[in-house]
Motif scaffolding. Structure first.
Motif, PDB file in Angstrom:
ATOM      1  N   LEU A   1       0.792  -1.350   0.058  1.00 41.49           N
ATOM      2  CA  LEU A   1       0.004  -0.139  -0.157  1.00 41.49           C
ATOM      3  C   LEU A   1       0.952   1.202   0.018  1.00 41.49           C
ATOM      4  CD1 LEU A   1      -2.489  -1.045   2.819  1.00 41.49           C
ATOM      5  CD2 LEU A   1      -2.552  -1.399   0.249  1.00 41.49           C
ATOM      6  N   ILE A   2       0.520   2.149  -0.701  1.00 37.97           N
ATOM      7  CA  ILE A   2       1.298   3.547  -0.772  1.00 37.97           C
ATOM      8  C   ILE A   2       0.235   4.654  -0.475  1.00 37.97           C
ATOM      9  CG2 ILE A   2       2.661   4.878  -2.231  1.00 37.97           C
ATOM     10  CD1 ILE A   2       2.299   1.418  -3.444  1.00 37.97           C
ATOM     11  N   GLY A   3       0.602   5.576   0.254  1.00 41.34           N
ATOM     12  CA  GLY A   3      -0.124   6.591   0.759  1.00 41.34           C
ATOM     13  C   GLY A   3       1.055   7.965   1.037  1.00 41.34           C
ATOM     14  N   ILE A   4       0.309   9.197   1.145  1.00 44.80           N
ATOM     15  CA  ILE A   4       0.900  10.253   1.232  1.00 44.80           C
ATOM     16  C   ILE A   4       0.546  11.001   2.562  1.00 44.80           C
ATOM     17  CG2 ILE A   4       1.763  10.568  -1.061  1.00 44.80           C
ATOM     18  CD1 ILE A   4      -0.339  12.534  -1.301  1.00 44.80           C
ATOM     19  N   ILE A   5       1.309  11.596   3.102  1.00 48.14           N
ATOM     20  CA  ILE A   5       1.094  12.663   4.320  1.00 48.14           C
ATOM     21  C   ILE A   5       1.203  14.345   3.950  1.00 48.14           C
ATOM     22  CG2 ILE A   5       1.718  13.373   6.741  1.00 48.14           C
ATOM     23  CD1 ILE A   5       2.806  10.537   6.993  1.00 48.14           C
ATOM     24  N   THR A   6       0.187  15.047   3.938  1.00 45.43           N
ATOM     25  CA  THR A   6       0.206  16.299   3.295  1.00 45.43           C
ATOM     26  C   THR A   6      -0.428  17.272   4.099  1.00 45.43           C
ATOM     27  OG1 THR A   6      -2.060  16.151   2.143  1.00 45.43           O
ATOM     28  CG2 THR A   6      -0.097  15.449   0.786  1.00 45.43           C
TER      29      THR A   6
ATOM     30  N   GLY B   1      -6.845  -9.827  -1.009  1.00 40.81           N
ATOM     31  CA  GLY B   1      -5.268  -9.517  -1.100  1.00 40.81           C
ATOM     32  C   GLY B   1      -4.669  -9.848   0.376  1.00 40.81           C
ATOM     33  N   GLU B   2      -3.555  -9.642   0.491  1.00 38.96           N
ATOM     34  CA  GLU B   2      -2.626  -9.855   1.521  1.00 38.96           C
ATOM     35  C   GLU B   2      -1.651  -8.483   1.516  1.00 38.96           C
ATOM     36  OE1 GLU B   2       0.306 -12.492   4.341  1.00 38.96           O
ATOM     37  OE2 GLU B   2      -0.048 -13.164   2.040  1.00 38.96           O
ATOM     38  N   VAL B   3      -1.681  -7.754   2.683  1.00 39.14           N
ATOM     39  CA  VAL B   3      -0.852  -6.520   2.403  1.00 39.14           C
ATOM     40  C   VAL B   3       0.365  -6.795   3.205  1.00 39.14           C
ATOM     41  CG1 VAL B   3      -0.481  -4.172   2.961  1.00 39.14           C
ATOM     42  CG2 VAL B   3      -2.750  -4.871   2.490  1.00 39.14           C
ATOM     43  N   LEU B   4       1.707  -6.901   2.531  1.00 37.30           N
ATOM     44  CA  LEU B   4       2.986  -7.376   3.165  1.00 37.30           C
ATOM     45  C   LEU B   4       3.455  -6.081   3.764  1.00 37.30           C
ATOM     46  CD1 LEU B   4       4.511  -9.661   0.722  1.00 37.30           C
ATOM     47  CD2 LEU B   4       2.856 -10.129   2.513  1.00 37.30           C
ATOM     48  N   LYS B   5       3.345  -4.805   3.136  1.00 37.62           N
ATOM     49  CA  LYS B   5       4.067  -3.430   3.802  1.00 37.62           C
ATOM     50  C   LYS B   5       3.210  -2.441   3.294  1.00 37.62           C
ATOM     51  CE  LYS B   5       8.551  -1.304   3.799  1.00 37.62           C
ATOM     52  NZ  LYS B   5       8.965  -1.312   5.510  1.00 37.62           N
ATOM     53  N   ARG B   6       3.463  -1.231   4.295  1.00 40.24           N
ATOM     54  CA  ARG B   6       3.005   0.059   3.691  1.00 40.24           C
ATOM     55  C   ARG B   6       4.121   0.918   3.521  1.00 40.24           C
ATOM     56  NH1 ARG B   6      -1.808   1.405   8.246  1.00 40.24           N
ATOM     57  NH2 ARG B   6      -3.299  -0.642   7.862  1.00 40.24           N
ATOM     58  N   PHE B   7       4.066   2.038   2.525  1.00 45.68           N
ATOM     59  CA  PHE B   7       4.892   2.943   2.370  1.00 45.68           C
ATOM     60  C   PHE B   7       3.991   4.464   2.539  1.00 45.68           C
ATOM     61  CE2 PHE B   7       6.529  -0.832   0.569  1.00 45.68           C
ATOM     62  CZ  PHE B   7       8.116  -0.675   0.400  1.00 45.68           C
ATOM     63  N   THR B   8       4.464   5.240   3.199  1.00 41.58           N
ATOM     64  CA  THR B   8       4.180   6.779   2.966  1.00 41.58           C
ATOM     65  C   THR B   8       5.260   7.735   3.080  1.00 41.58           C
ATOM     66  OG1 THR B   8       4.122   6.546   5.605  1.00 41.58           O
ATOM     67  CG2 THR B   8       2.154   6.016   4.743  1.00 41.58           C
ATOM     68  N   GLN B   9       4.826   8.789   2.433  1.00 41.86           N
ATOM     69  CA  GLN B   9       5.842   9.739   2.070  1.00 41.86           C
ATOM     70  C   GLN B   9       4.961  10.989   2.604  1.00 41.86           C
ATOM     71  OE1 GLN B   9       7.400  10.203  -1.754  1.00 41.86           O
ATOM     72  NE2 GLN B   9       9.210  10.993  -0.902  1.00 41.86           N
TER      73      GLN B   9
END
Length: 405
Positions: free
Chosen positions: A14-19, A43-51
């Motif tokens: 999963l990929i999300g952002i912080i604004t 689905g199975e979520v292995l990792k989250r990425f945020t920026q």
């Protein structure tokens, strides 16, 4: 006999952002919801990425450094799907696919996929197909770019462009056909609603997975499909309910969600017509969810968009059996007390107190406080009925309302 093997879950990141418009807490909440959506879709979520970013990157949504981190993790862990929390433009999706070389989805695409799985009736499937076609149309070029990359560019450029235009025409024609089909069904459903006579209409509304279908089953003694997954209910179900001697129609509608795709609001117009034409709304809330206040705001926003925010509404705070009050150390003078530390009684004395008897606290699954709930709904429906049929009420106060069907 061949044994049925368990279907392997699709690995995803999963990929999300912080604004400035979406802080770290909100970003985590959205990704929690996105993970639940992913689980619902299989689905199975292995990792989250945020920026942290001022705004999404117009080309790749996230920065090049973070994208490389995502690419490396995907490669190392043989992940097949990257899911972004916000809707991607056709160009962003195309650029990201080139970098990651895996299936790229956004929140809208994921919700559409779940709707496609959940649609049971021909009408619901038609609505989902329309939404999918409208989502697909501007992204066809990206799909053909991906095909050209696989087969090589030489010899594919001319025919590729021709195929793109052909596909666009096919999709546009399909959209026109689906809209015509939905228009015909809308007319049929409008006639059906008209044939229900003058009975009071009550609609269950609320965020997805708040227990609307469970409540419907309990009070209508029917068996509407209910499951602890997002969008378990997609097709609108209407049941006749009788409390004491007073009948009314109760409809269970599709659950709302934050960042609900515009295509779905448009294509599910007739489903939402059940809400528009209702005399009374029962706004069901999962009070055990830590973000239930934001869920209420999301539902109210959509009700406003479909011009239904001014209807008589009873707030039904469900799942009181699952509500957990976070304890606080009374000797800790530093930690600030928050809403998470509220008891149910303390919640009732907040803004909920202003709602008065239009705020009900129940557990549909445990049937807690259901008699109070039924009485309040009866009183409201009876008031609407009296307004509609004043002659019968005043001349025949003991009249059996069931004869009015």
């Amino acid at each position: 006999m061949i044994e049925k093997k368990d279907i392997a879950l699709e690995k995803a990141v999963l990929i999300g952002i912080i604004t400035k418009d979406q802080d770290e807490v909100q970003s985590k909440e959205y990704l929690d919801e996105l993970e639940f959506l992913t689980h619902t879709a299989g689905g199975e979520v292995l990792k989250r990425f945020t920026q942290k970013m001022e705004m999404p990157n117009s080309k790749t949504f996230i920065g090049s450094g973070k994208m490389e981190d995502v690419r490396q993790f995907i490669e190392d862990n043989k992940v097949g799907t990257a899911i972004f929390d916000d809707e991607l433009s056709a160009a962003q999706e195309r650029n990201i696919s080139k970098i990651l070389n895996v299936k790229v989805l956004d929140r809208t695409n994921l919700i559409l996929d779940i709707f496609a799985q959940r649609a049971q009736t021909s009408y619901a499937r038609t609505q989902v197909e329309l939404a999918q076609c409208e989502y697909l149309l501007p992204r066809l070029r990206g799909m053909w770019t991906h095909l050209e990359r696989q087969k090589g560019g030489i010899g594919m450029r001319g025919p590729g462009e021709t195929e793109i235009e052909t596909d666009r025409r096919i999709v546009r024609d399909k959209i026109a056909l689906l809209k015509a089909k939905i228009k015909t069904i809308d007319k049929q459903m409008a006639v059906q609603r008209g044939n229900r006579g003058k009975m009071v209409r009550v609609a269950l509304v609320g965020y997805t997975n708040v227990g609307k279908s469970t409540l419907m089953n309990v009070i209508s003694k029917s068996k509407v499909f209910a499951e602890n997954k997002l969008f378990a209910t997609l097709d609108t179900t209407v049941r006749k309910v009788v409390i004491q001697n007073l009948p009314f129609l109760l409809s269970d509608t599709v659950g709302f969600i934050r960042k609900l795709p515009t295509q779905l609001v448009d294509s599910f117009k007739s489903t939402l017509d059940e809400v528009r034409e209702a005399d009374l709304l029962l706004h069901v809330v999962d009070i055990s969810h830590p973000n239930f206040e934001e869920h209420i705001a999301s539902v109210n926003k959509i009700l406003g968009e479909i011009k239904s925010s001014d209807k008589p509404t009873i707030m039904v705070f469900n799942k009181i059996d699952a509500y957990k009050q976070e304890p606080i150390d009374e000797d800790d003078l530093v930690t600030e007390r928050t809403k998470a530390n509220y008891s149910l009684e303390e919640w009732k004395s907040t803004w909920m107190n202003k709602i008065g008897n239009n705020a009900l606290f129940i557990s549909a699954i445990n049937k807690s406080n259901l008699e109070d709930f039924k009485k309040r709904v009866y009183d409201e429906v009876r008031e609407i009925h009296i307004t509609r049929f004043p002659y019968n009420h005043f001349l025949y106060p003991d009249y059996n309302y069931e004869d009015m069907e």
